[in-house]
Design a protein around this motif. Sequence first.
Motif, short mmCIF file in Angstrom:
data_model
loop_
_atom_site.label_atom_id
_atom_site.label_comp_id
_atom_site.label_asym_id
_atom_site.label_seq_id
_atom_site.Cartn_x
_atom_site.Cartn_y
_atom_site.Cartn_z
N PRO A 190 0.83 -1.21 0.00
CA PRO A 190 0.00 0.00 0.00
C PRO A 190 0.87 1.26 0.00
O PRO A 190 1.93 1.29 0.60
N PHE A 191 0.40 2.29 -0.68
CA PHE A 191 1.15 3.54 -0.74
C PHE A 191 0.26 4.68 -0.27
O PHE A 191 -0.98 4.61 -0.32
N GLY A 192 0.89 5.76 0.17
CA GLY A 192 0.15 6.94 0.61
C GLY A 192 -0.21 7.80 -0.58
O GLY A 192 0.59 7.96 -1.51
N LEU A 193 -1.41 8.36 -0.56
CA LEU A 193 -1.84 9.21 -1.67
C LEU A 193 -0.97 10.45 -1.80
O LEU A 193 -0.73 10.95 -2.90
N ALA A 194 -0.48 10.96 -0.70
CA ALA A 194 0.38 12.15 -0.76
C ALA A 194 1.67 11.85 -1.52
O ALA A 194 2.15 12.68 -2.30
N GLU A 195 2.23 10.66 -1.29
CA GLU A 195 3.45 10.29 -2.02
C GLU A 195 3.14 10.13 -3.50
O GLU A 195 3.91 10.56 -4.36
#
Length: 250
Positions: free
Chosen positions: A109-114
């Motif tokens: 999973p990745f952060g939307l900000a990144e």
Amino acid sequence: MLPDMTTVVVVEDDDKIAAPLVRTLERDGYSVERFAEGLPAVERVTAGDGTVDLLLLDLGLPDIDGIEVCRAVRDGGYAGGIIILTARDGELDRVVGLDQGADDYLAKPFGLAELQARTRALLRRSSYNVTHVPAPAAGTASAGHPVVHEPDGRSFAVDVVARRIWVGDTELPATTKEFDVLALLDSRRGAVVARDTLINQVWDENWFGSTKTLDTTVGRLRQKLEDVGAPVRITTVRGVGFRLEDVRDA
């Protein structure tokens, strides 16, 4: 906020991931087109209208592998940015994707900000497709570097402002990373650019992927320059890096 003419194609079959991703990108001002399968996305991206600026690509698709999508769009002439979205744990998948022409990747999973930050950065680099700029006049180059001329009239110039590469009156197609590598080599034409310098400036100073990605990118550039008879070539300085030099000096 970027102009709504900036088009992002999202290829993701999982609705739970795609929905918030599309909403976030649309809030940032992008025009977003989402596909749940790879083959329709390939058809859209390689349509030839030049309207796709960025491709966000999941590897685990129901019809074909995302790496095949990456390869197909590059073979089809797409030169915009590609970010791979992958839940696969192995480094090999990421490296293969980069070797096939992807510019960046995010592990799920990745952060939307990144994701937003990487999207903005890649779009800035790949924006040379947005504006048409004529080939530099003979003997000049907007990049500030002299144009290389051969006796038979061929010329070579890298325009870093418009992000375009010219061999005579022909524009040389290049992916974002290919352009960045060639532009850096051209800015120090005749001098050796260390491998670490290329990796740090073109990819990231914290890059931990395979350095073979650089070799693959250089290999594609060499073939493209050779195919159009460019008066420059990239030579390898074993154990150090690469040098862009005039053919007559090589």
